[in-house]
Design a protein around this motif. Structure first.
Motif, PDB file in Angstrom:
ATOM      1  N   SER A 205      -5.124  50.698  86.493  1.00 36.47           N
ATOM      2  CA  SER A 205      -4.937  50.501  85.051  1.00 36.47           C
ATOM      3  C   SER A 205      -5.562  49.172  84.647  1.00 36.47           C
ATOM      4  CB  SER A 205      -3.443  50.504  84.714  1.00 36.47           C
ATOM      5  OG  SER A 205      -2.866  51.766  84.983  1.00 36.47           O
ATOM      6  N   PRO A 206      -6.227  49.120  83.500  1.00 32.91           N
ATOM      7  CA  PRO A 206      -6.956  47.905  83.125  1.00 32.91           C
ATOM      8  C   PRO A 206      -6.036  46.763  82.714  1.00 32.91           C
ATOM      9  CG  PRO A 206      -7.030  49.489  81.343  1.00 32.91           C
ATOM     10  CD  PRO A 206      -6.385  50.194  82.486  1.00 32.91           C
ATOM     11  N   TRP A 207      -6.525  45.546  82.913  1.00 35.43           N
ATOM     12  CA  TRP A 207      -5.873  44.346  82.397  1.00 35.43           C
ATOM     13  C   TRP A 207      -6.955  43.417  81.883  1.00 35.43           C
ATOM     14  CZ3 TRP A 207      -7.156  39.933  85.321  1.00 35.43           C
ATOM     15  CH2 TRP A 207      -7.615  40.167  86.632  1.00 35.43           C
ATOM     16  N   CYS A 303      -1.820  43.292  79.401  1.00 35.79           N
ATOM     17  CA  CYS A 303      -1.758  44.471  80.274  1.00 35.79           C
ATOM     18  C   CYS A 303      -0.774  45.474  79.695  1.00 35.79           C
ATOM     19  CB  CYS A 303      -1.345  44.079  81.698  1.00 35.79           C
ATOM     20  SG  CYS A 303       0.362  43.522  81.856  1.00 35.79           S
ATOM     21  N   GLY A 304      -0.791  46.681  80.273  1.00 39.52           N
ATOM     22  CA  GLY A 304       0.153  47.713  79.881  1.00 39.52           C
ATOM     23  C   GLY A 304       1.344  47.744  80.818  1.00 39.52           C
ATOM     24  N   ALA A 305       2.190  48.745  80.605  1.00 40.30           N
ATOM     25  CA  ALA A 305       3.414  48.848  81.396  1.00 40.30           C
ATOM     26  C   ALA A 305       3.130  49.025  82.886  1.00 40.30           C
ATOM     27  CB  ALA A 305       4.261  50.015  80.882  1.00 40.30           C
ATOM     28  N   ASN A 306       2.039  49.697  83.231  1.00 40.23           N
ATOM     29  CA  ASN A 306       1.733  49.943  84.642  1.00 40.23           C
ATOM     30  C   ASN A 306       1.458  48.652  85.423  1.00 40.23           C
ATOM     31  OD1 ASN A 306       2.009  52.670  84.215  1.00 40.23           O
ATOM     32  ND2 ASN A 306      -0.181  53.087  84.070  1.00 40.23           N
ATOM     33  N   ASN A 307       1.012  47.631  84.739  1.00 39.33           N
ATOM     34  CA  ASN A 307       0.700  46.356  85.398  1.00 39.33           C
ATOM     35  C   ASN A 307       1.737  45.270  85.122  1.00 39.33           C
ATOM     36  OD1 ASN A 307      -1.722  46.591  86.964  1.00 39.33           O
ATOM     37  ND2 ASN A 307      -2.871  46.842  85.065  1.00 39.33           N
ATOM     38  N   VAL A 337       1.827  45.282  76.444  1.00 40.55           N
ATOM     39  CA  VAL A 337       1.777  46.102  75.232  1.00 40.55           C
ATOM     40  C   VAL A 337       1.809  47.580  75.615  1.00 40.55           C
ATOM     41  CG1 VAL A 337       0.541  44.334  73.937  1.00 40.55           C
ATOM     42  CG2 VAL A 337      -0.739  46.043  75.199  1.00 40.55           C
ATOM     43  N   PRO A 338       2.367  48.416  74.737  1.00 38.74           N
ATOM     44  CA  PRO A 338       2.533  49.839  75.065  1.00 38.74           C
ATOM     45  C   PRO A 338       1.342  50.725  74.716  1.00 38.74           C
ATOM     46  CG  PRO A 338       3.657  49.348  73.006  1.00 38.74           C
ATOM     47  CD  PRO A 338       3.068  48.041  73.489  1.00 38.74           C
ATOM     48  N   TRP A 339       0.214  50.146  74.329  1.00 35.50           N
ATOM     49  CA  TRP A 339      -0.918  50.953  73.880  1.00 35.50           C
ATOM     50  C   TRP A 339      -2.081  50.975  74.874  1.00 35.50           C
ATOM     51  CZ3 TRP A 339       1.541  47.497  70.529  1.00 35.50           C
ATOM     52  CH2 TRP A 339       2.316  48.090  69.535  1.00 35.50           C
ATOM     53  N   LEU A 340      -1.853  50.556  76.107  1.00 39.65           N
ATOM     54  CA  LEU A 340      -2.957  50.446  77.064  1.00 39.65           C
ATOM     55  C   LEU A 340      -2.913  51.501  78.169  1.00 39.65           C
ATOM     56  CD1 LEU A 340      -3.285  46.566  77.499  1.00 39.65           C
ATOM     57  CD2 LEU A 340      -4.730  48.104  76.162  1.00 39.65           C
TER      58      LEU A 340
END
Length: 341
Positions: A205-207, A303-307, A337-340
């Motif tokens: 997942s991107p950061w 980053c998103g929740a996965n990171n 943030v929840p949009w990634l």
């Protein structure tokens, strides 16, 4: 005027019932006008122009409550740019200003014509309310829906900004390259074009590491028209005459685009200390044309929740590896943030 006073009295009675229900949840029965007429027939609410105007003001107040009750995140990484036409041209993005010693005549930096523009798009959200629901005193159940519409309008820039950030690996910026790419063209001190990277590839997942300290942040949020709450509730409107439905909605005009790629680094590599250090080093050492130092200083990790857990391990753990000092502790701000993802 008499109708408005009657409607105001009903609203005050509804508020009283709400207070009783708040004090004793066992009494928490939604208030309706029919409560005043138990055991007898309930007259339909007369929907004159004054009543509909009062209803619109109530729905708009609920909408504004939702609109103003949101804490947005997009403004931390994007610059709001007012727009006065259908699109705006950002051809000047090829030049990052910088001072030099004045020797002889001024050195005029000609703006590169990159032809990068952002066209405003139209957005809307619309809700239909059956006329019978208002006649039967069910308008109260629609207020939370109008408030949710306001909340959705307020979070819309967040969605646009962070979705564009995530799309930077396959969306072009002002120099024609993807915003996150390995071969951004930069002129070295000898006048030759070199390729500069602001990304790391991978399967995770991107950061993103960003410098948000400049007047122009990595993302541009271009705003032509703020969210505007409107209605079609006149008895002569087609939706009321043909379908017995009042229509309420919000519309806006805006769009998003990329600023300077030099102020952003995108990675799909594993988020750990080593890869974070590599991203920091890449941004700190980036130069402009003719080897001019740009002074880029990363300020935020997005980053998103996965990171989330990995990001906290990199930035929020004071000690790592069994007690060693974490040199990256609070190095930059962390935004999850929840949009990634």
């Amino acid at each position: 005027m008499k109708k408005i006073l009657i409607l105001f009295t009903l609203v005050m009675i509804a508020a009283l019932f709400g207070s009783i229900a708040f004090a004793d949840p066992a009494l928490a029965e939604p208030f309706t006008w029919s409560m005043l007429f138990k055991g007898s027939s309930v007259p339909a609410l007369v929907l004159g122009a004054d009543t509909l105007r009062t209803l619109f003001r109530g729905f708009k107040a609920a909408f504004n409550k939702g609109l103003g009750g949101v804490t947005s995140q997009w403004e931390k990484i994007a610059t709001r740019v007012p727009s006065t036409t259908s699109s705006e041209d950002y051809g000047w993005l090829g030049h990052i200003p910088g001072m030099r010693k004045w020797i002889g005549d001024r050195q005029i930096n000609n703006i590169k014509a990159h032809g990068y523009s952002i066209k405003n798009d139209e957005f809307e959200d619309t809700i239909g309310v059956p006329r019978t629901a208002i006649e039967d005193d069910q308008y109260g159940i629609f207020s939370p829906l109008m408030e949710s519409m306001g909340q959705a309008a307020a979070t819309h820039p967040d969605e646009l900004v962070f979705e564009l950030l995530a799309a930077g690996f396959e969306t072009a910026c002002y120099d024609g390259q993807y915003f996150f790419d390995t071969d951004h063209p930069v002129i070295d001190k000898d006048g030759n074009v070199q390729s500069v990277s602001n990304m790391a590839d991978g399967a995770n997942s991107p950061w993103f590491l960003l410098d948000t300290s400049r007047p122009l942040r990595p993302i541009i949020f271009q705003e032509r028209k703020k969210p505007n709450f409107v209605s079609k509730d006149d008895e002569k409107d087609d939706n009321v005459f043909m379908r017995a439905q009042y229509v309420y909605g919000v519309d806006s005009r805006c769009n998003v685009g990329y600023g300077f790629w030099q102020m952003a680094y995108g990675s799909k590599a594993t988020l750990n200390g080593d890869n974070f250090d590599a991203a920091m080093q890449a941004m700190l050492s980036v130069k402009g044309d003719h080897d001019r130092k740009l002074g880029i200083r990363p300020t935020v990790l997005v980053c998103g929740a996965n990171n989330r857990a990995a990001a906290k391990a990199v930035l929020k753990a004071q000690f790592i590896d069994g007690g060693n000092t974490n040199t990256n502790y609070d190095e930059v701000e962390l935004m999850v943030v929840p949009w990634l993802d």
